[in-house]
Scaffold this motif. Structure first.
Motif, PDB file in Angstrom:
ATOM      1  N   MET A  91      -7.972  -6.928   1.289  1.00  0.00           N
ATOM      2  CA  MET A  91      -8.257  -5.627   1.520  1.00  0.00           C
ATOM      3  C   MET A  91      -7.507  -4.786   0.541  1.00  0.00           C
ATOM      4  N   ALA A  92      -6.060  -5.207   0.682  1.00  0.00           N
ATOM      5  CA  ALA A  92      -5.125  -4.368  -0.700  1.00  0.00           C
ATOM      6  C   ALA A  92      -5.641  -4.395  -1.758  1.00  0.00           C
ATOM      7  N   GLN A  93      -5.995  -5.435  -2.201  1.00  0.00           N
ATOM      8  CA  GLN A  93      -6.652  -5.463  -3.739  1.00  0.00           C
ATOM      9  C   GLN A  93      -7.774  -4.494  -3.874  1.00  0.00           C
ATOM     10  N   GLN A  94      -8.800  -4.538  -3.049  1.00  0.00           N
ATOM     11  CA  GLN A  94      -9.929  -3.611  -3.035  1.00  0.00           C
ATOM     12  C   GLN A  94      -9.639  -2.210  -2.864  1.00  0.00           C
ATOM     13  N   LYS A  95      -8.558  -1.636  -2.191  1.00  0.00           N
ATOM     14  CA  LYS A  95      -8.149  -0.265  -2.112  1.00  0.00           C
ATOM     15  C   LYS A  95      -7.523   0.016  -3.419  1.00  0.00           C
ATOM     16  N   TYR A  96      -6.607  -0.860  -3.990  1.00  0.00           N
ATOM     17  CA  TYR A  96      -5.840  -0.366  -5.083  1.00  0.00           C
ATOM     18  C   TYR A  96      -6.951  -0.468  -6.247  1.00  0.00           C
ATOM     19  N   ALA A  97      -7.908  -1.274  -6.177  1.00  0.00           N
ATOM     20  CA  ALA A  97      -9.280  -1.077  -7.249  1.00  0.00           C
ATOM     21  C   ALA A  97     -10.022  -0.207  -7.206  1.00  0.00           C
ATOM     22  N   SER A  98     -10.019   0.633  -6.248  1.00  0.00           N
ATOM     23  CA  SER A  98     -10.738   1.783  -5.726  1.00  0.00           C
ATOM     24  C   SER A  98     -10.075   2.934  -6.027  1.00  0.00           C
ATOM     25  N   GLY A  99      -8.741   2.911  -6.230  1.00  0.00           N
ATOM     26  CA  GLY A  99      -7.544   3.957  -6.417  1.00  0.00           C
ATOM     27  C   GLY A  99      -7.021   4.385  -5.372  1.00  0.00           C
ATOM     28  N   SER A 100      -7.298   3.792  -3.877  1.00  0.00           N
ATOM     29  CA  SER A 100      -6.454   4.045  -2.659  1.00  0.00           C
ATOM     30  C   SER A 100      -5.417   3.208  -2.626  1.00  0.00           C
ATOM     31  N   MET A 101      -4.207   3.850  -3.046  1.00  0.00           N
ATOM     32  CA  MET A 101      -2.958   3.246  -3.225  1.00  0.00           C
ATOM     33  C   MET A 101      -2.138   3.777  -2.056  1.00  0.00           C
ATOM     34  N   ASP A 102      -2.865   3.311  -0.789  1.00  0.00           N
ATOM     35  CA  ASP A 102      -2.098   4.294   0.209  1.00  0.00           C
ATOM     36  C   ASP A 102      -1.209   3.145   0.804  1.00  0.00           C
ATOM     37  N   LEU A 103      -0.415   3.727   2.142  1.00  0.00           N
ATOM     38  CA  LEU A 103       0.408   2.842   2.883  1.00  0.00           C
ATOM     39  C   LEU A 103      -0.188   1.609   3.454  1.00  0.00           C
ATOM     40  N   VAL A 104      -1.377   1.698   3.992  1.00  0.00           N
ATOM     41  CA  VAL A 104      -2.164   0.484   4.559  1.00  0.00           C
ATOM     42  C   VAL A 104      -2.290  -0.635   3.565  1.00  0.00           C
ATOM     43  N   ALA A 105      -2.642  -0.314   2.237  1.00  0.00           N
ATOM     44  CA  ALA A 105      -2.701  -1.269   1.114  1.00  0.00           C
ATOM     45  C   ALA A 105      -1.491  -1.731   1.052  1.00  0.00           C
ATOM     46  N   SER A 106      -0.387  -0.942   0.766  1.00  0.00           N
ATOM     47  CA  SER A 106       0.891  -1.439   0.329  1.00  0.00           C
ATOM     48  C   SER A 106       1.544  -2.410   1.277  1.00  0.00           C
ATOM     49  N   VAL A 107       1.472  -2.108   2.767  1.00  0.00           N
ATOM     50  CA  VAL A 107       1.559  -3.053   3.783  1.00  0.00           C
ATOM     51  C   VAL A 107       0.871  -4.297   3.571  1.00  0.00           C
ATOM     52  N   GLY A 108      -0.102  -4.229   3.257  1.00  0.00           N
ATOM     53  CA  GLY A 108      -1.225  -5.581   3.130  1.00  0.00           C
ATOM     54  C   GLY A 108      -0.429  -6.313   1.984  1.00  0.00           C
ATOM     55  N   PHE A 109       0.158  -5.989   0.860  1.00  0.00           N
ATOM     56  CA  PHE A 109       0.633  -6.638  -0.243  1.00  0.00           C
ATOM     57  C   PHE A 109       2.245  -7.189   0.278  1.00  0.00           C
ATOM     58  N   PHE A 110       2.818  -6.071   0.971  1.00  0.00           N
ATOM     59  CA  PHE A 110       4.099  -6.494   1.466  1.00  0.00           C
ATOM     60  C   PHE A 110       4.279  -7.714   2.412  1.00  0.00           C
ATOM     61  N   CYS A 111       3.230  -7.763   3.574  1.00  0.00           N
ATOM     62  CA  CYS A 111       3.329  -8.624   4.398  1.00  0.00           C
ATOM     63  C   CYS A 111       2.858 -10.185   3.715  1.00  0.00           C
ATOM     64  N   ARG A 112       2.177 -10.000   2.592  1.00  0.00           N
ATOM     65  CA  ARG A 112       2.001 -11.192   1.891  1.00  0.00           C
ATOM     66  C   ARG A 112       3.003 -11.891   1.236  1.00  0.00           C
ATOM     67  N   SER A 113       3.787 -10.962   0.678  1.00  0.00           N
ATOM     68  CA  SER A 113       5.193 -11.481  -0.118  1.00  0.00           C
ATOM     69  C   SER A 113       6.318 -11.818   1.114  1.00  0.00           C
ATOM     70  N   VAL A 114       6.126 -11.400   2.080  1.00  0.00           N
ATOM     71  CA  VAL A 114       7.256 -11.730   3.332  1.00  0.00           C
ATOM     72  C   VAL A 114       6.805 -12.951   3.983  1.00  0.00           C
ATOM     73  N   PHE A 115       5.340 -13.062   4.425  1.00  0.00           N
ATOM     74  CA  PHE A 115       5.003 -14.079   5.455  1.00  0.00           C
ATOM     75  C   PHE A 115       4.149 -15.198   4.876  1.00  0.00           C
ATOM     76  N   ALA A 116       3.669 -15.084   3.757  1.00  0.00           N
ATOM     77  CA  ALA A 116       2.699 -16.197   3.385  1.00  0.00           C
ATOM     78  C   ALA A 116       3.547 -17.365   2.596  1.00  0.00           C
ATOM     79  N   GLU A 117       3.039 -18.509   2.636  1.00  0.00           N
ATOM     80  CA  GLU A 117       3.521 -19.662   2.397  1.00  0.00           C
ATOM     81  C   GLU A 117       3.407 -19.552   0.798  1.00  0.00           C
TER      82      GLU A 117
END
Length: 299
Positions: free
Chosen positions: A241-267
């Motif tokens: 979801m975050a990649q799609q938002k960034y690709a469309s120029g929507s670099m909003d908080l929802v997208a940033s949180v998506g990446f942030f959660c990946r860096s913290v919680f993903a294996e």
């Protein structure tokens, strides 16, 4: 190395900048100077020198930093590019240690570093390393601390404080490192007091390693009247979801949180720090009782 005495801090009034500023001030080890924009209305103690600057002007920044031993940048993520002239000016002014606005996940992990939300920080690394290579008297430290423990609790990032549906990322059992704002402030102080050991490298700190499910269990024990309904959320889907938002120029908080959660919680993304510098910096780990007190306070 000669001890650091004069420290300039940029971004001292923010959510993280304020506790770092207070830690530097309360330590009694430094003469503090606050750099702030000409338009800023932030207030600081009368005992602290304030210099208003144009962050795009290297000459103005160089003048402000002349005589400073170290610069601590706590500028926001949206102002990462502002640090480039600040670094240039620090080199020109003879600053010996620069702490950029890192304070994030372990982006020394290649998977975490690949996430677009961290690209500006990674690009800054290239700049600051080059400057350190070209100027032996100019050094840097990169502080990494995982999510802000108390701040994230207060804003419901780990758990829905009101109860009801609460998101558990990738099942909620992935251990991750997390650190309070006060401890990050302490780390900044101790990095500036341990120059040789923290020279030109990442410094990793944590208050504790925990999981969302551990936090949820504590929350249920201290507030049994609140009912939580866990909902599993895939960090892989959040990243898509975050990649799609960034690709469309929507670099909003929802997208940033998506990446942030990946860096913290993903294996495999380095959310659990395997080696930290707590002992070097004199930072003790929190106990389970400490975590319970924090969660109880947040609730």
């Amino acid at each position: 190395m000669e001890a650091i005495r004069n420290v300039a801090i940029a971004g001292a009034s923010g959510a993280l900048g304020s506790p770092i500023f207070q830690a530097l001030l309360n330590s009694g080890h430094f003469n503090l100077t606050v750099l702030t924009r000409h338009s800023s209305e932030a207030q600081f103690p009368y005992s602290v020198k304030i210099i208003r600057v144009d962050y795009s002007s290297i000459s103005e920044l160089t003048q402000a930093l002349t005589g400073q031993d170290a610069v601590v940048s706590v500028l926001t993520t949206s102002a990462m590019e502002t640090q480039i002239p600040l670094i240039e000016a620090a080199v020109d002014a003879g600053v010996r240690r620069f702490l950029p606005s890192e304070f994030c996940a372990n982006i020394g992990n290649p998977k975490a570093a690949s996430l677009p939300v961290y690209h500006s920080k990674v690009q800054l690394h290239d700049v600051i390393r080059q400057k350190a290579d070209e100027n032996p008297n100019f050094t840097y430290s990169l502080i990494r601390n995982g999510p802000f423990l108390d701040w994230s609790l207060a804003f419901g990032f780990f758990l829905n404080l009101k109860g009801g549906e609460t998101s558990l990322y990738d099942g909620g059992d992935r251990p991750f490192s997390t650190t309070t704002l006060a401890t990050i402030g302490q780390a900044v102080v101790e990095v500036l007091r341990n120059l040789h050991e923290t020279k030109n490298r990442a410094v990793l700190i944590q208050d504790l390693i925990t999981t969302q499910n551990e936090m949820l269990a504590v929350a249920r024990s201290v507030k049994p009247e609140i009912i939580w309904t866990p909902k599993n959320v895939s960090t892989a889907e959040m990243e898509t979801m975050a990649q799609q938002k960034y690709a469309s120029g929507s670099m909003d908080l929802v997208a940033s949180v998506g990446f942030f959660c990946r860096s913290v919680f993903a294996e495999g993304y380095g959310g659990e720090f395997k080696k930290v510098d707590n002992d070097l910096l004199g930072i003790p780990l929190m106990s389970k009782a400490d975590l319970e007190a924090l969660i109880k306070s947040a609730l």
